[in-house]
Design an enzyme around this catalytic site. Structure first.
Site, PDB file in Angstrom:
ATOM      1  N   HIS A  37      21.565   2.933  73.614  1.00  0.00           N
ATOM      2  CA  HIS A  37      22.525   1.640  72.231  1.00  0.00           C
ATOM      3  C   HIS A  37      23.330   1.911  70.896  1.00  0.00           C
ATOM      4  O   HIS A  37      23.871   1.375  70.385  1.00  0.00           O
ATOM      5  CB  HIS A  37      21.902   0.272  72.783  1.00  0.00           C
ATOM      6  CG  HIS A  37      21.216  -0.187  73.782  1.00  0.00           C
ATOM      7  ND1 HIS A  37      22.577  -0.886  74.381  1.00  0.00           N
ATOM      8  CD2 HIS A  37      20.468  -1.170  74.047  1.00  0.00           C
ATOM      9  CE1 HIS A  37      21.732  -1.997  75.550  1.00  0.00           C
ATOM     10  NE2 HIS A  37      20.381  -1.277  75.512  1.00  0.00           N
ATOM     11  N   ASP A  85      18.860   1.593  83.214  1.00  0.00           N
ATOM     12  CA  ASP A  85      18.014   0.303  82.393  1.00  0.00           C
ATOM     13  C   ASP A  85      18.707  -0.651  83.038  1.00  0.00           C
ATOM     14  O   ASP A  85      19.089  -0.573  83.302  1.00  0.00           O
ATOM     15  CB  ASP A  85      18.214   0.991  80.688  1.00  0.00           C
ATOM     16  CG  ASP A  85      17.440   0.411  79.829  1.00  0.00           C
ATOM     17  OD1 ASP A  85      17.759  -1.588  79.400  1.00  0.00           O
ATOM     18  OD2 ASP A  85      16.663   0.366  79.142  1.00  0.00           O
ATOM     19  N   HIS A 101      19.590  -2.434  80.946  1.00  0.00           N
ATOM     20  CA  HIS A 101      20.911  -2.958  80.360  1.00  0.00           C
ATOM     21  C   HIS A 101      21.661  -1.545  79.571  1.00  0.00           C
ATOM     22  O   HIS A 101      21.234  -0.439  80.129  1.00  0.00           O
ATOM     23  CB  HIS A 101      20.469  -2.782  78.832  1.00  0.00           C
ATOM     24  CG  HIS A 101      19.129  -4.285  78.202  1.00  0.00           C
ATOM     25  ND1 HIS A 101      17.994  -4.092  78.613  1.00  0.00           N
ATOM     26  CD2 HIS A 101      19.651  -5.331  78.017  1.00  0.00           C
ATOM     27  CE1 HIS A 101      17.448  -5.076  78.322  1.00  0.00           C
ATOM     28  NE2 HIS A 101      18.572  -6.189  77.673  1.00  0.00           N
ATOM     29  N   ASP A 150      13.048  -2.121  82.058  1.00  0.00           N
ATOM     30  CA  ASP A 150      12.873  -3.228  81.866  1.00  0.00           C
ATOM     31  C   ASP A 150      13.671  -3.565  83.203  1.00  0.00           C
ATOM     32  O   ASP A 150      13.513  -5.481  83.144  1.00  0.00           O
ATOM     33  CB  ASP A 150      14.047  -3.906  80.332  1.00  0.00           C
ATOM     34  CG  ASP A 150      14.348  -2.708  79.876  1.00  0.00           C
ATOM     35  OD1 ASP A 150      15.590  -2.296  81.238  1.00  0.00           O
ATOM     36  OD2 ASP A 150      15.705  -2.227  78.578  1.00  0.00           O
TER      37      ASP A 150
END
Length: 393
Positions: free
Chosen positions: A133, A169, A171, A258
């Site tokens: 990120h 992931d 995200h 996650d």
């Protein structure tokens, strides 16, 4: 066949610590390394365990703005945070020696990537990496510096002409996509929970790359509560075709776990067994399309005891060509360490007992299925840019 594998590990990497109560707990990595060692993975022939010194400012600035690096340094040395640059926020609070800790992660991934490219090892793993990120001028989503992007820039500088990055992931891998949005030498592929329901709110199918690199980004945004069958079906329907079409010389992957049903932050319903299978698929694709040149990174994963150590120990086993049988019982010595360190019991098996039944995309499209609609949207948006038929390839 014994693989030559580099594993990045030194206790100093645990200094990347946002403090008590923060989801990005360094204990998750400590427990993973302890479990991998208890299962004998780090002592196998061909496995080299190496540390890392912090990356230099010049290396960081291949991705990050000099002013941002300077701001991280100031905060790291006891200065004030800079919320406008994401430093000192709830997601990314300031902690002592933050610059050095984050820069060490970057160096681990960068040097591992170059070791793979130069043929010194076949595969490399940095479970501390995957900070996808971080933006050129800002920290975001628990990520201070973007080690994946710096590693890819190093590969390009070393002569690689095509690098593929695959992110599974929960995200969206927004920072890596941003870094290479207009670079036709890099393909970024992200399979994640839809930005309509999860941070960072990006990663929709129509994000397919900039004017200089149409088709350079592939985004598969899945509905909340997608489970094993949908997740596996979706990844198989998109990732292998685009990698085969792009034909990278190196494959970089991010394995945030996650996606797991027990993760407290995201809302996908995936098992450790499915995560292990996808690690195997990506390893096999590295051999198929990239001559085996593979760098695997960690990422998100906030079920600190129940999920992260098992998921990433499986990844290490796959990389070492010594996959851990899901039926394996977790060593009692490790379970005892968990109780001593964390004060709670951990799962006793390397499996969640999932069946892993799933349907291939070739079995047909179901217009009533949310996952199938997501897959079709991605294939329709991205495949033509890569010379693929969205209906048949």
């Amino acid at each position: 066949m014994t693989a030559r594998v580099r594993v990045v590990w030194t206790p100093e990497l645990l200094d990347y610590d946002f403090g008590p109560g923060h989801p990005m707990a360094p204990l998750r990595l400590d427990l993973t390394v302890r479990l991998a060692r208890a299962l004998g993975l780090l002592d196998r022939a061909g496995v080299e365990v190496v540390g890392a010194e912090p990356a230099t400012d010049a290396q960081l600035e291949t991705v990050h703005e000099p002013e941002y690096v300077a701001a991280v340094r100031r905060a790291s040395g006891g200065g004030a945070g800079d919320p406008a640059r994401g430093i000192g926020t709830e997601d990314d609070p300031v902690f002592p020696h933050m610059h050095e800790a984050a820069a060490r992660i970057v160096a681990g991934s960068r040097e591992a990537a170059l070791a793979v490219w130069e043929g010194r090892v076949d595969h490399a793993v940095n479970l501390f990496g995957g900070m996808h990120h971080a933006m050129p001028g800002a920290a975001a989503g628990f990520c201070v510096y973007n080690d994946a992007a710096v590693a890819i820039r190093a590969l390009l500088a070393a002569g690689a002409e095509r690098v593929a990055y695959v992110d599974v992931d929960a995200h969206h891998g927004d920072g890596v996509q941003r870094a290479f949005w207009d670079d036709p030498r890099v393909l970024t592929v992200s399979v994640h929970e839809s930005g309509a329901t999860l941070f960072p709110g990006t990663g929709f199918p129509d994000e397919t790359g900039g004017r200089g690199a149409p088709g350079g980004a592939v985004n598969l945004a899945l509905p909340s509560h997608t489970g094993d069958a949908g997740w596996l079906r979706a990844i198989d329907a998109v990732v292998p075709p685009v990698l085969r079409a792009f034909a990278p010389q190196v494959l970089v992957t991010q394995h945030g776990c996650d996606t797991h049903v027990e993760d407290p932050i995201a809302d996908l319903d995936v098992s450790v067994d499915a995560q292990r299978l996808v690690s195997t698929w990506l390893h096999d694709l590295a051999h198929e399309v990239a001559g085996g040149r593979w760098l695997a990174l960690g990422g998100g994963g906030y079920a600190v005891v129940d999920v992260v150590p098992r998921a990433w120990t499986h990844l290490l086993g796959v990389a070492a060509h010594a996959p851990v049988d899901p039926a394996t019982r977790v060593p009692q010595a490790w379970l005892d360490q968990v109780v001593a360190l964390y004060g709670r019991e951990a799962p006793g098996s390397m499996s969640d007992g999932a069946s892993l039944a799933w349907r291939s995309w070739a079995d047909g499209f179901d217009p009533a299925d949310d996952v199938d609609r997501a897959v079709r949207a991605t294939r329709g948006a991205a495949f033509p840019h890569l010379g693929l038929d969205p209906l048949h390839d």
